[in-house]
Design a protein around this motif. Structure first.
Motif, PDB file in Angstrom:
ATOM      1  N   ALA A   1      44.504  43.702  48.492  1.00 26.79           N
ATOM      2  CA  ALA A   1      43.110  43.161  48.471  1.00 26.79           C
ATOM      3  C   ALA A   1      42.694  42.462  47.351  1.00 26.79           C
ATOM      4  O   ALA A   1      41.874  41.388  47.522  1.00 26.79           O
ATOM      5  CB  ALA A   1      42.078  44.420  48.956  1.00 26.79           C
ATOM      6  N   LEU A   2      42.988  42.917  46.241  1.00 23.73           N
ATOM      7  CA  LEU A   2      42.701  42.373  44.953  1.00 23.73           C
ATOM      8  C   LEU A   2      43.123  40.724  44.765  1.00 23.73           C
ATOM      9  O   LEU A   2      42.745  39.881  44.348  1.00 23.73           O
ATOM     10  CB  LEU A   2      42.900  43.284  43.708  1.00 23.73           C
ATOM     11  N   GLU A   3      44.638  40.651  45.113  1.00 18.31           N
ATOM     12  CA  GLU A   3      45.136  39.391  45.316  1.00 18.31           C
ATOM     13  C   GLU A   3      44.697  38.653  45.918  1.00 18.31           C
ATOM     14  O   GLU A   3      44.340  37.277  45.815  1.00 18.31           O
ATOM     15  CB  GLU A   3      46.708  39.503  45.200  1.00 18.31           C
ATOM     16  N   ALA A   4      44.209  38.883  47.285  1.00 17.13           N
ATOM     17  CA  ALA A   4      43.648  38.138  48.115  1.00 17.13           C
ATOM     18  C   ALA A   4      42.196  37.394  47.787  1.00 17.13           C
ATOM     19  O   ALA A   4      41.921  36.449  48.057  1.00 17.13           O
ATOM     20  CB  ALA A   4      43.346  38.942  49.644  1.00 17.13           C
ATOM     21  N   LYS A   5      41.568  38.466  46.976  1.00 18.43           N
ATOM     22  CA  LYS A   5      40.218  38.098  46.673  1.00 18.43           C
ATOM     23  C   LYS A   5      40.007  37.118  45.462  1.00 18.43           C
ATOM     24  O   LYS A   5      39.438  36.597  45.036  1.00 18.43           O
ATOM     25  CB  LYS A   5      39.262  39.127  46.438  1.00 18.43           C
ATOM     26  N   MET A   6      41.404  37.466  44.327  1.00 19.14           N
ATOM     27  CA  MET A   6      41.155  36.929  43.298  1.00 19.14           C
ATOM     28  C   MET A   6      42.757  36.252  43.296  1.00 19.14           C
ATOM     29  O   MET A   6      43.685  36.919  42.456  1.00 19.14           O
ATOM     30  CB  MET A   6      40.974  37.599  42.107  1.00 19.14           C
ATOM     31  N   PRO A   7      43.267  35.045  43.910  1.00 15.91           N
ATOM     32  CA  PRO A   7      44.617  34.906  44.195  1.00 15.91           C
ATOM     33  C   PRO A   7      45.235  34.348  42.581  1.00 15.91           C
ATOM     34  O   PRO A   7      46.376  34.270  42.660  1.00 15.91           O
ATOM     35  CB  PRO A   7      44.494  33.834  44.911  1.00 15.91           C
ATOM     36  N   ALA A   8      44.329  33.913  41.688  1.00 20.56           N
ATOM     37  CA  ALA A   8      45.028  33.540  40.624  1.00 20.56           C
ATOM     38  C   ALA A   8      45.701  34.578  39.665  1.00 20.56           C
ATOM     39  O   ALA A   8      46.094  34.336  38.599  1.00 20.56           O
ATOM     40  CB  ALA A   8      44.092  32.645  39.803  1.00 20.56           C
ATOM     41  N   ILE A   9      45.037  35.731  39.931  1.00 20.84           N
ATOM     42  CA  ILE A   9      45.646  36.940  39.329  1.00 20.84           C
ATOM     43  C   ILE A   9      46.512  37.830  39.914  1.00 20.84           C
ATOM     44  O   ILE A   9      46.020  38.146  41.192  1.00 20.84           O
ATOM     45  CB  ILE A   9      44.327  37.789  38.655  1.00 20.84           C
ATOM     46  N   THR A  10      47.715  38.096  39.451  1.00 20.69           N
ATOM     47  CA  THR A  10      48.782  38.917  40.089  1.00 20.69           C
ATOM     48  C   THR A  10      48.822  40.174  39.453  1.00 20.69           C
ATOM     49  O   THR A  10      48.343  40.369  38.261  1.00 20.69           O
ATOM     50  CB  THR A  10      50.161  38.306  39.933  1.00 20.69           C
TER      51      THR A  10
ATOM     52  N   ALA B   1      34.047  44.369  46.405  1.00 18.50           N
ATOM     53  CA  ALA B   1      34.031  43.740  47.858  1.00 18.50           C
ATOM     54  C   ALA B   1      35.429  43.810  48.222  1.00 18.50           C
ATOM     55  O   ALA B   1      35.546  44.326  49.539  1.00 18.50           O
ATOM     56  CB  ALA B   1      33.597  42.355  47.458  1.00 18.50           C
ATOM     57  N   ALA B   2      36.433  43.732  47.645  1.00 14.49           N
ATOM     58  CA  ALA B   2      37.849  43.823  47.835  1.00 14.49           C
ATOM     59  C   ALA B   2      38.185  45.364  48.101  1.00 14.49           C
ATOM     60  O   ALA B   2      38.854  45.474  49.183  1.00 14.49           O
ATOM     61  CB  ALA B   2      38.566  42.818  46.926  1.00 14.49           C
ATOM     62  N   ALA B   3      38.042  46.074  47.404  1.00 14.84           N
ATOM     63  CA  ALA B   3      38.436  47.578  47.217  1.00 14.84           C
ATOM     64  C   ALA B   3      37.577  48.560  48.014  1.00 14.84           C
ATOM     65  O   ALA B   3      38.353  49.466  48.371  1.00 14.84           O
ATOM     66  CB  ALA B   3      38.517  47.919  45.688  1.00 14.84           C
ATOM     67  N   ASP B   4      36.437  48.348  48.239  1.00 14.29           N
ATOM     68  CA  ASP B   4      36.030  49.233  48.702  1.00 14.29           C
ATOM     69  C   ASP B   4      36.100  49.735  50.361  1.00 14.29           C
ATOM     70  O   ASP B   4      36.471  50.821  50.553  1.00 14.29           O
ATOM     71  CB  ASP B   4      34.346  49.021  48.730  1.00 14.29           C
ATOM     72  N   PRO B   5      36.448  48.834  50.966  1.00 17.64           N
ATOM     73  CA  PRO B   5      36.944  48.769  52.478  1.00 17.64           C
ATOM     74  C   PRO B   5      38.457  49.608  52.291  1.00 17.64           C
ATOM     75  O   PRO B   5      38.594  50.533  53.219  1.00 17.64           O
ATOM     76  CB  PRO B   5      37.080  47.526  53.161  1.00 17.64           C
ATOM     77  N   VAL B   6      39.203  49.219  51.357  1.00 13.75           N
ATOM     78  CA  VAL B   6      40.480  49.816  51.332  1.00 13.75           C
ATOM     79  C   VAL B   6      40.200  51.304  51.044  1.00 13.75           C
ATOM     80  O   VAL B   6      41.189  52.389  51.518  1.00 13.75           O
ATOM     81  CB  VAL B   6      41.183  49.279  50.429  1.00 13.75           C
ATOM     82  N   LEU B   7      39.319  51.622  50.203  1.00 12.30           N
ATOM     83  CA  LEU B   7      38.974  52.817  49.601  1.00 12.30           C
ATOM     84  C   LEU B   7      38.772  54.028  50.806  1.00 12.30           C
ATOM     85  O   LEU B   7      39.111  54.983  51.119  1.00 12.30           O
ATOM     86  CB  LEU B   7      38.027  53.017  48.719  1.00 12.30           C
ATOM     87  N   GLU B   8      37.521  53.242  51.524  1.00 10.02           N
ATOM     88  CA  GLU B   8      37.282  53.947  52.678  1.00 10.02           C
ATOM     89  C   GLU B   8      38.274  54.287  53.673  1.00 10.02           C
ATOM     90  O   GLU B   8      38.315  55.262  54.238  1.00 10.02           O
ATOM     91  CB  GLU B   8      36.271  53.101  53.365  1.00 10.02           C
ATOM     92  N   LYS B   9      39.078  53.466  53.970  1.00 12.09           N
ATOM     93  CA  LYS B   9      40.160  53.412  54.744  1.00 12.09           C
ATOM     94  C   LYS B   9      41.307  54.587  54.404  1.00 12.09           C
ATOM     95  O   LYS B   9      41.674  55.402  55.155  1.00 12.09           O
ATOM     96  CB  LYS B   9      41.214  52.125  55.047  1.00 12.09           C
ATOM     97  N   HIS B  10      41.375  54.783  53.036  1.00 16.01           N
ATOM     98  CA  HIS B  10      42.198  55.756  52.627  1.00 16.01           C
ATOM     99  C   HIS B  10      41.248  57.159  52.167  1.00 16.01           C
ATOM    100  O   HIS B  10      41.992  58.159  51.428  1.00 16.01           O
ATOM    101  CB  HIS B  10      42.954  55.415  51.252  1.00 16.01           C
ATOM    102  N   GLY B  11      40.304  57.308  52.818  1.00 12.42           N
ATOM    103  CA  GLY B  11      39.452  58.556  52.585  1.00 12.42           C
ATOM    104  C   GLY B  11      38.849  58.908  51.144  1.00 12.42           C
ATOM    105  O   GLY B  11      38.486  60.042  50.709  1.00 12.42           O
ATOM    106  N   PHE B  12      38.464  57.578  50.542  1.00 11.19           N
ATOM    107  CA  PHE B  12      37.638  57.537  49.280  1.00 11.19           C
ATOM    108  C   PHE B  12      36.121  56.976  49.249  1.00 11.19           C
ATOM    109  O   PHE B  12      36.147  56.143  50.179  1.00 11.19           O
ATOM    110  CB  PHE B  12      38.332  56.730  48.146  1.00 11.19           C
ATOM    111  N   PRO B  13      35.325  57.402  48.527  1.00  9.50           N
ATOM    112  CA  PRO B  13      34.004  56.694  48.616  1.00  9.50           C
ATOM    113  C   PRO B  13      34.090  55.617  47.897  1.00  9.50           C
ATOM    114  O   PRO B  13      34.981  55.314  46.932  1.00  9.50           O
ATOM    115  CB  PRO B  13      33.092  57.754  47.786  1.00  9.50           C
ATOM    116  N   ALA B  14      33.138  54.628  47.902  1.00  8.61           N
ATOM    117  CA  ALA B  14      33.281  53.348  47.482  1.00  8.61           C
ATOM    118  C   ALA B  14      33.003  53.321  45.828  1.00  8.61           C
ATOM    119  O   ALA B  14      32.714  54.495  45.478  1.00  8.61           O
ATOM    120  CB  ALA B  14      32.110  52.584  47.817  1.00  8.61           C
ATOM    121  N   PHE B  15      33.641  52.349  45.195  1.00  7.10           N
ATOM    122  CA  PHE B  15      33.488  52.484  43.759  1.00  7.10           C
ATOM    123  C   PHE B  15      32.104  52.658  43.322  1.00  7.10           C
ATOM    124  O   PHE B  15      31.604  53.320  42.581  1.00  7.10           O
ATOM    125  CB  PHE B  15      34.258  51.172  43.091  1.00  7.10           C
TER     126      PHE B  15
END
Length: 181
Positions: free
Chosen positions: A62-71, A113-127
């Motif tokens: 998700a982070l690489e999709a949102k900021m493709p210049a950073i690996t 924006a990138a990580a919060d949906p992933v966190l929710e999918k894995h049972g974590f609250p948003a950052f």
């Protein structure tokens, strides 16, 4: 006397205007969220390693999709250690970015924006904000009901780290399945 009163009034007007401009409406107003109470027992090492490596992979994608210049690449292998209170903690592979992410992410807004949906999918609250940390670090954390904590911190480069309480008598890193190290 008249001139001094005019100078004082002008100075007060400048201070009032400057104070009103210092808090721009475009500035993020996020504050760190509070960790939920721990409501679940620690899981087995193998199950936890697989679960949190999957979370790491999803967050990096998700982070690489949102900021493709950073690996992101593996920084440290998975390990286990005992805390002072006797708990065994699993630290899955940590990840390191190829560059600082603070400015490219608009002060972590793109991270949220990138990580919060992933966190929710894995049972974590948003950052839901960054923590006040000295030394120029920008840090955000999320903790789930089993006490696992995801941390992203940046000060050129950035790091993604997870710590997870696990069930283990010996708390030995050799208990981590080979593919999850």
């Amino acid at each position: 006397m008249h001139r001094n009163a005019w100078a004082l009034a002008a100075a007060l007007a400048v201070v009032t205007v400057a104070a009103g401009c210092s808090n721009t409406p475009d500035e993020p107003k996020r504050v760190p969220s509070e960790a939920p109470p721990v409501t679940a027992e620690p899981g087995p090492v193998a199950e936890s390693a697989a679960r949190y490596n999957a979370l790491t992979a999803d967050l990096i994608a998700a982070l690489e999709a949102k900021m493709p210049a950073i690996t992101w690449t593996v920084d440290d292998p998975a390990r286990m250690s005992r805390t002072q209170d006797g708990r065994c903690m699993l630290s899955p592979r940590s990840m390191k970015s190829s560059a600082d992410i603070v400015e490219p992410s608009k002060n972590f807004e793109d991270v949220f924006a990138a990580a919060d949906p992933v966190l929710e999918k894995h049972g974590f609250p948003a950052f839901d904000g960054t923590d006040p940390v000295p030394g120029g670090w920008v840090v955000t954390r999320s903790t789930n009901g089993s006490g696992a904590t995801v941390t992203i911190e940046s000060k050129s480069p950035a790091y993604l780290r997870i710590s997870v309480p696990v069930q283990s008598e010996n708390c030995d890193s050799n208990e981590i399945p080979q593919g999850d190290r």
